[in-house]
Motif scaffolding. Structure first.
Motif, PDB file in Angstrom:
ATOM      1  N   GLY A 391       7.330  34.548 -35.168  1.00  0.00           N
ATOM      2  CA  GLY A 391       8.737  34.193 -35.182  1.00  0.00           C
ATOM      3  C   GLY A 391       9.613  35.433 -35.099  1.00  0.00           C
ATOM      4  O   GLY A 391       9.131  36.568 -35.216  1.00  0.00           O
ATOM      5  N   PRO A 392      10.923  35.232 -34.919  1.00  0.00           N
ATOM      6  CA  PRO A 392      11.612  33.944 -34.743  1.00  0.00           C
ATOM      7  C   PRO A 392      11.274  33.308 -33.399  1.00  0.00           C
ATOM      8  O   PRO A 392      10.836  33.988 -32.476  1.00  0.00           O
ATOM      9  CB  PRO A 392      13.086  34.329 -34.811  1.00  0.00           C
ATOM     10  N   VAL A 393      11.494  31.996 -33.305  1.00  0.00           N
ATOM     11  CA  VAL A 393      11.109  31.233 -32.124  1.00  0.00           C
ATOM     12  C   VAL A 393      12.347  30.668 -31.435  1.00  0.00           C
ATOM     13  O   VAL A 393      13.244  30.144 -32.098  1.00  0.00           O
ATOM     14  CB  VAL A 393      10.152  30.081 -32.515  1.00  0.00           C
ATOM     15  N   CYS A 394      12.386  30.779 -30.129  1.00  0.00           N
ATOM     16  CA  CYS A 394      13.437  30.151 -29.340  1.00  0.00           C
ATOM     17  C   CYS A 394      13.290  28.636 -29.441  1.00  0.00           C
ATOM     18  O   CYS A 394      12.233  28.087 -29.141  1.00  0.00           O
ATOM     19  CB  CYS A 394      13.308  30.591 -27.877  1.00  0.00           C
ATOM     20  N   GLN A 395      14.341  27.956 -29.886  1.00  0.00           N
ATOM     21  CA  GLN A 395      14.276  26.508 -30.055  1.00  0.00           C
ATOM     22  C   GLN A 395      15.338  25.806 -29.209  1.00  0.00           C
ATOM     23  O   GLN A 395      16.010  24.878 -29.645  1.00  0.00           O
ATOM     24  CB  GLN A 395      14.410  26.135 -31.530  1.00  0.00           C
ATOM     25  N   THR A 396      15.463  26.265 -27.972  1.00  0.00           N
ATOM     26  CA  THR A 396      16.333  25.613 -26.998  1.00  0.00           C
ATOM     27  C   THR A 396      15.694  25.785 -25.632  1.00  0.00           C
ATOM     28  O   THR A 396      14.976  26.765 -25.389  1.00  0.00           O
ATOM     29  CB  THR A 396      17.752  26.205 -27.006  1.00  0.00           C
ATOM     30  N   ASN A 397      15.950  24.827 -24.742  1.00  0.00           N
ATOM     31  CA  ASN A 397      15.446  24.975 -23.386  1.00  0.00           C
ATOM     32  C   ASN A 397      16.364  25.828 -22.520  1.00  0.00           C
ATOM     33  O   ASN A 397      16.072  26.081 -21.354  1.00  0.00           O
ATOM     34  CB  ASN A 397      15.224  23.609 -22.734  1.00  0.00           C
ATOM     35  N   CYS A 402      18.177  32.912 -25.630  1.00  0.00           N
ATOM     36  CA  CYS A 402      17.146  33.457 -26.516  1.00  0.00           C
ATOM     37  C   CYS A 402      16.712  34.844 -26.050  1.00  0.00           C
ATOM     38  O   CYS A 402      16.765  35.163 -24.856  1.00  0.00           O
ATOM     39  CB  CYS A 402      15.921  32.533 -26.528  1.00  0.00           C
ATOM     40  N   SER A 403      16.267  35.622 -27.000  1.00  0.00           N
ATOM     41  CA  SER A 403      15.661  36.900 -26.642  1.00  0.00           C
ATOM     42  C   SER A 403      14.280  36.631 -26.045  1.00  0.00           C
ATOM     43  O   SER A 403      13.648  35.613 -26.328  1.00  0.00           O
ATOM     44  CB  SER A 403      15.514  37.781 -27.882  1.00  0.00           C
ATOM     45  N   ARG A 404      13.825  37.558 -25.211  1.00  0.00           N
ATOM     46  CA  ARG A 404      12.492  37.388 -24.625  1.00  0.00           C
ATOM     47  C   ARG A 404      11.430  37.358 -25.719  1.00  0.00           C
ATOM     48  O   ARG A 404      10.440  36.632 -25.627  1.00  0.00           O
ATOM     49  CB  ARG A 404      12.203  38.527 -23.643  1.00  0.00           C
ATOM     50  N   ILE A 407      11.067  33.900 -27.124  1.00  0.00           N
ATOM     51  CA  ILE A 407      10.396  33.008 -26.159  1.00  0.00           C
ATOM     52  C   ILE A 407       8.895  33.235 -26.206  1.00  0.00           C
ATOM     53  O   ILE A 407       8.104  32.279 -26.255  1.00  0.00           O
ATOM     54  CB  ILE A 407      10.951  33.260 -24.742  1.00  0.00           C
ATOM     55  N   VAL A 408       8.494  34.502 -26.209  1.00  0.00           N
ATOM     56  CA  VAL A 408       7.073  34.826 -26.279  1.00  0.00           C
ATOM     57  C   VAL A 408       6.479  34.356 -27.602  1.00  0.00           C
ATOM     58  O   VAL A 408       5.339  33.870 -27.648  1.00  0.00           O
ATOM     59  CB  VAL A 408       6.857  36.342 -26.090  1.00  0.00           C
ATOM     60  N   ASN A 409       7.242  34.477 -28.690  1.00  0.00           N
ATOM     61  CA  ASN A 409       6.751  34.009 -29.996  1.00  0.00           C
ATOM     62  C   ASN A 409       6.403  32.522 -29.944  1.00  0.00           C
ATOM     63  O   ASN A 409       5.338  32.097 -30.422  1.00  0.00           O
ATOM     64  CB  ASN A 409       7.803  34.252 -31.072  1.00  0.00           C
ATOM     65  N   GLY A 410       7.315  31.719 -29.391  1.00  0.00           N
ATOM     66  CA  GLY A 410       7.050  30.286 -29.281  1.00  0.00           C
ATOM     67  C   GLY A 410       5.836  30.012 -28.425  1.00  0.00           C
ATOM     68  O   GLY A 410       4.998  29.155 -28.755  1.00  0.00           O
ATOM     69  N   TYR A 411       5.712  30.744 -27.316  1.00  0.00           N
ATOM     70  CA  TYR A 411       4.564  30.549 -26.426  1.00  0.00           C
ATOM     71  C   TYR A 411       3.257  30.920 -27.134  1.00  0.00           C
ATOM     72  O   TYR A 411       2.263  30.192 -27.040  1.00  0.00           O
ATOM     73  CB  TYR A 411       4.738  31.387 -25.168  1.00  0.00           C
ATOM     74  N   ASP A 412       3.268  32.040 -27.831  1.00  0.00           N
ATOM     75  CA  ASP A 412       2.052  32.467 -28.531  1.00  0.00           C
ATOM     76  C   ASP A 412       1.633  31.469 -29.608  1.00  0.00           C
ATOM     77  O   ASP A 412       0.439  31.299 -29.881  1.00  0.00           O
ATOM     78  CB  ASP A 412       2.254  33.853 -29.157  1.00  0.00           C
ATOM     79  N   GLY A 449      -1.047  29.560 -15.160  1.00  0.00           N
ATOM     80  CA  GLY A 449      -0.454  30.378 -16.202  1.00  0.00           C
ATOM     81  C   GLY A 449       1.042  30.148 -16.335  1.00  0.00           C
ATOM     82  O   GLY A 449       1.558  29.075 -16.006  1.00  0.00           O
ATOM     83  N   GLU A 450       1.739  31.194 -16.775  1.00  0.00           N
ATOM     84  CA  GLU A 450       3.166  31.065 -17.065  1.00  0.00           C
ATOM     85  C   GLU A 450       3.823  32.440 -17.009  1.00  0.00           C
ATOM     86  O   GLU A 450       3.245  33.446 -17.422  1.00  0.00           O
ATOM     87  CB  GLU A 450       3.356  30.474 -18.467  1.00  0.00           C
ATOM     88  N   SER A 451       5.034  32.485 -16.486  1.00  0.00           N
ATOM     89  CA  SER A 451       5.848  33.704 -16.547  1.00  0.00           C
ATOM     90  C   SER A 451       6.734  33.633 -17.780  1.00  0.00           C
ATOM     91  O   SER A 451       7.355  32.604 -18.050  1.00  0.00           O
ATOM     92  CB  SER A 451       6.714  33.846 -15.291  1.00  0.00           C
ATOM     93  N   LEU A 452       6.795  34.730 -18.509  1.00  0.00           N
ATOM     94  CA  LEU A 452       7.586  34.789 -19.740  1.00  0.00           C
ATOM     95  C   LEU A 452       8.613  35.910 -19.685  1.00  0.00           C
ATOM     96  O   LEU A 452       8.816  36.634 -20.657  1.00  0.00           O
ATOM     97  CB  LEU A 452       6.662  34.979 -20.950  1.00  0.00           C
TER      98      LEU A 452
END
Length: 537
Positions: A391-397, A402-404, A407-412, A449-452
């Motif tokens: 965390g912290p985690v981006c909680q919006t689409n 959000c900071s990068r 975003i990575v935190n949520g993905y991880d 995969g995914e781009s972050l």
């Protein structure tokens, strides 16, 4: 004047991604390139003007421009926000995606963009008092406008050809970025594939049967259960098993007998491409979506060979590969179910009732578990709160808010939950094999995969030829119980030694057939990862 103004507006207002890439492809923004940028701008305006003039008739031009403005505003939003490009596969993703997944891409910023660049210009055009000349004079003037626009545009192209040709040749993504032509090109490509011919399913592997290894085990009465886990949007570089600095695989790293393949490429960069491709038996270089749609695949071959095959889905469907086998959809929330939230269910729901299925198979069983996995941009919805380790985690689409890092935190955290899900699956398989009633195995791979945020790209779905490694490099793991390994006559050390070699989705079809010792003419041992490690060969 309307078509000329609309053309200039289209080129300027909706093409930030195009101009950014164009500037990079031509050496960057500096004073010396200004004439070239102006020339390219005028050339595109003249081209658009020629095309729009062909439709500049009463009752046609205003609705057409409204559709263009609305569509282009939505397309430019997604290109600017997520770094995606518009091609036939992206249109397929849009039209075939789950409504819940599509809802996650909607945001207030998108509404603002569509309102500002789509609705308001459409209303302005709708209110303009247009005067149309007598038909003969009007047609002559339109013909002259088209001819002059094309000649002037061609002249500019010739003047700048020496500069433009290398940029366009080396940066093929430019044609996917130019709005609104990319929308029409992509839609045409999708519809051409979709409506090419009536759907007739060609048989595949109807000669499939249990191979010679099964004959040696006749009379033992032990069944095999093979679980194939199809991951969603998991990129290999965020697995600590592959060297990622964060511990995202604390459980799978302790699983005995697990073979983790570290260098695997996907067939596509979106589910709608990769899932049909990986089960089709075609290689990525030869893959045809039309052929895959019109031909049986791996699961049909296994069914022909006498296996019971089940697809369990917690995603947006199997993209046609499970149409002729048993199918269970576990993705719909049930009130009071602890494995669901208000909108969707967690991947653990795929495991409900699995121990009983495994211990009491009617015949040799293959189960496909299709995860929700790490599908974005709402990564925080993909895992229970207990797995919010990073965390912290981006909680919006609206990822721009959000900071990068968030975003990575949520993905991880989604990868951490996938680690738990896979480990729990293995625990079930290991426990089932321990009582001696079945031999079990698990193969896991992600669809893409995914781009972050790398190179300002997010999500996935880029055309493969220009896609970044983050969207193409996927995790893949294999686990065999002792009985399964002995049955398959696989040398574990040999297989482990191959874990760093380069493989791809091309290998999955034939490796599954090889593991299950399916005898069929469609099997290619050269693409079977396990073949080189099978004793006696």
């Amino acid at each position: 004047m309307l078509t000329l103004g609309a053309s200039a507006f289209l080129v300027l207002a909706y093409n930030a991604s195009f101009w950014k890439t164009f500037a990079s492809a031509t050496g960057g923004v500096h004073a010396g390139n200004v004439p070239m940028y102006l020339g390219a701008f005028l050339m595109l305006v003249l081209l658009f003007n020629a095309i729009l003039t062909l439709f500049n008739f009463r009752f046609v031009i205003k609705p057409l421009l409204a559709v263009l403005f609305l569509g282009a505003s939505a397309a430019s939003y997604f290109m600017n926000e997520y770094g995606v490009v518009i091609d036939a596969s992206m249109v397929q993703n849009v039209l075939e995606t789950d409504p819940k997944e599509a809802h996650e891409l909607l945001s207030w910023k998108m509404l603002e963009t569509v309102t500002l660049l789509g609705v308001l210009p459409s209303l302005l055009v709708w209110r303009l008092p247009l005067v149309f000349r007598p038909i003969r004079r009007d047609l002559l003037l339109k013909a002259a406008t088209v001819v002059v626009s094309l000649i002037a545009g061609a002249g500019l192209l010739l003047l700048m050809f020496k500069v433009l040709a290398p940029a366009v040749r080396e940066h093929r993504e430019l044609r996917f970025l130019l709005t609104p032509t990319n929308m029409f090109q992509a839609t045409h490509g999708y519809l051409k594939r979709k409506w090419a011919a009536p759907l007739v399913i060609a048989p595949l592997g109807t000669d499939a049967a249990h191979g010679p290894k099964w004959a040696a085990l006749a009379g033992q009465g032990k069944r095999t259960v093979t679980v194939i886990v199809v991951g969603e949007t998991a990129r290999a570089m965020n697995f600590s098993l592959n060297g990622y600095t964060r511990t995202t695989n604390p459980l799978m790293s302790g699983q005995q007998g697990l073979i983790n393949f570290r260098n695997v490429s996907s067939c596509g960069t979106a589910t709608a491409v990769s899932v049909p491709c990986v089960f089709s038996g075609q290689t990525r270089d030869d893959y045809s979506a039309d052929k895959a749609l019109r031909q049986e695949g791996l699961l049909d071959v296994l069914h022909h060979a006498g296996f019971d095959v089940l697809w369990r889905d917690n995603n947006s469907g199997c993209k046609g590969v499970c149409d002729r086998i048993r199918y269970e959809d576990v993705s719909h929330p049930v009130p009071g179910d602890p494995l669901c939230n208000d909108e969707e269910c967690y991947d653990e729901r795929l495991l409900r009732g699995l121990p009983d299925l495994i211990r009491n198979p009617r015949k040799d069983l293959v189960i496909v578990l299709h995860q929700k996995g790490s599908h974005g941009p709402a990564y925080w919805k993909r895992y229970p709160a207990a797995f919010g380790k990073f965390g912290p985690v981006c909680q919006t689409n609206e990822l721009e808010q959000c900071s990068r890092e968030s975003i990575v935190n949520g993905y991880d955290n989604t990868i951490l939950y996938t680690d738990y899900f896979l480990s729990k699956t293995l625990d079930i398989l290991r426990a089932s094999a321990a009582d001696g009633s079945v031999d079990t195995a698990m193969l896991y791979f992600s669809d893409h995969g995914e781009s972050l945020g790398e190179k300002n790209m997010y999500l996935h779905g880029a055309p493969y030829i220009i896609s970044p490694a983050e969207q193409r490099t996927v995790p893949m793991m294999l686990w065999l119980s002792d009985g399964y390994r002995q049955r398959s006559d696989i040398d574990q050390q040999c297989l482990a030694a191959r874990s760093t070699q380069a493989f791809s989705h091309d290998n999955v079809f034939h490796s599954v057939l090889g593991l299950l010792d399916v005898s069929t003419a469609v099997y290619n041992p050269k693409l079977d990862i396990t073949h080189a490690c099978a004793r006696g060969i």
